[in-house]
Design a protein around this motif. Structure first.
Motif, PDB file in Angstrom:
ATOM      1  N   GLU A   3       0.841  -1.202   0.000  1.00 24.13           N
ATOM      2  CA  GLU A   3       0.000   0.000   0.000  1.00 24.13           C
ATOM      3  C   GLU A   3       0.872   1.245   0.000  1.00 24.13           C
ATOM      4  O   GLU A   3       1.918   1.284   0.641  1.00 24.13           O
ATOM      5  CB  GLU A   3      -0.894   0.029   1.238  1.00 24.13           C
ATOM      6  N   LYS A   4       0.383   2.274  -0.725  1.00 24.62           N
ATOM      7  CA  LYS A   4       1.084   3.547  -0.713  1.00 24.62           C
ATOM      8  C   LYS A   4       0.649   4.340   0.516  1.00 24.62           C
ATOM      9  O   LYS A   4      -0.512   4.295   0.909  1.00 24.62           O
ATOM     10  CB  LYS A   4       0.747   4.344  -1.979  1.00 24.62           C
ATOM     11  N   PRO A   5       1.560   5.092   1.107  1.00 28.66           N
ATOM     12  CA  PRO A   5       1.201   5.884   2.283  1.00 28.66           C
ATOM     13  C   PRO A   5       0.250   7.026   1.894  1.00 28.66           C
ATOM     14  O   PRO A   5       0.217   7.465   0.743  1.00 28.66           O
ATOM     15  CB  PRO A   5       2.542   6.424   2.778  1.00 28.66           C
ATOM     16  N   ASP A   6      -0.512   7.502   2.884  1.00 29.23           N
ATOM     17  CA  ASP A   6      -1.450   8.601   2.661  1.00 29.23           C
ATOM     18  C   ASP A   6      -0.743   9.924   2.371  1.00 29.23           C
ATOM     19  O   ASP A   6      -1.263  10.770   1.659  1.00 29.23           O
ATOM     20  CB  ASP A   6      -2.349   8.795   3.883  1.00 29.23           C
ATOM     21  N   LEU A   7       0.426  10.097   2.931  1.00 30.60           N
ATOM     22  CA  LEU A   7       1.169  11.335   2.759  1.00 30.60           C
ATOM     23  C   LEU A   7       2.306  11.127   1.763  1.00 30.60           C
ATOM     24  O   LEU A   7       3.075  10.184   1.870  1.00 30.60           O
ATOM     25  CB  LEU A   7       1.769  11.795   4.091  1.00 30.60           C
ATOM     26  N   ASP A   8       2.426  12.033   0.808  1.00 31.83           N
ATOM     27  CA  ASP A   8       3.525  11.990  -0.154  1.00 31.83           C
ATOM     28  C   ASP A   8       4.727  12.672   0.486  1.00 31.83           C
ATOM     29  O   ASP A   8       5.001  13.848   0.251  1.00 31.83           O
ATOM     30  CB  ASP A   8       3.111  12.687  -1.450  1.00 31.83           C
TER      31      ASP A   8
END
Length: 183
Positions: A3-8
């Motif tokens: 999963e990609k994190p919510d914050l870039d």
């Protein structure tokens, strides 16, 4: 699958891109400031005796994009007011707006059309996304369009190059033409 994190965080920590954007904003701020400082207050009073001069302002979130505004005259009365606005909307362009009260004695309707201005038809004069992105304007307003309008506002895009002096000159030249039409 990861999963990609919510914050870039890569973008957040990219100092180069943040500094680059801030430097660009500062350069445009300086351009608009110089344009505003070169406007003769007496000229604004000649065009509109209730002129309140010039004002620079800025924001960070017009549909998620920063923007800067130079207002000239600054009388927003929908009946007999007048305001000239330079809008620098990052990611979109630089635009010149003129808001004229419906009963203003110097409304140069025909002259504006001849100089590639378009008549705005959004629900408010401040709805730039509707005006500029959804094309809520017409280049050939009818008598009925004027009668139905809640306000009279025209705008035009200012096409610029990457040269600071040329950008300032282009904006000043467009303002000179507009102030001549309003005189």
């Amino acid at each position: 699958m990861e999963e990609k994190p919510d914050l870039d965080l890569d973008l957040w920590l990219d100092q180069e891109i943040v500094l680059r954007q801030n430097k660009l904003k500062a350069k445009f701020w300086k351009i608009l400031g110089e344009v505003g400082n070169r406007i003769d207050p007496e000229l604004l009073l000649k065009i509109h005796p209730a002129s309140r001069g010039t004002k620079l302002s800025k924001g960070n979130d017009l549909l998620g994009y920063p923007y800067q505004v130079l207002d000239l005259v600054r009388d927003f009365n929908p009946t007999d007011g007048l305001n000239i606005r330079v809008l620098n909307w990052f990611g979109h362009g630089i635009y010149l707006f003129v808001l004229i009260g419906k009963n203003h004695p110097k409304a140069p309707i025909k002259q504006l059309n001849k100089h590639q201005w378009v008549f705005d038809q959004a629900s408010t004069p401040w709805d730039y996304p509707d005006i500029l992105l959804d094309n809520s304007f017409t280049d050939s307003p009818s008598t009925q369009t004027f009668e139905d309008a809640k306000y009279f506002q025209w705008h035009k895009s200012i096409h610029i190059s990457g040269d600071i002096t040329a950008v300032e000159t282009k904006i000043r030249d467009e303002l000179k033409i507009l102030t001549f039409l309003l005189s």
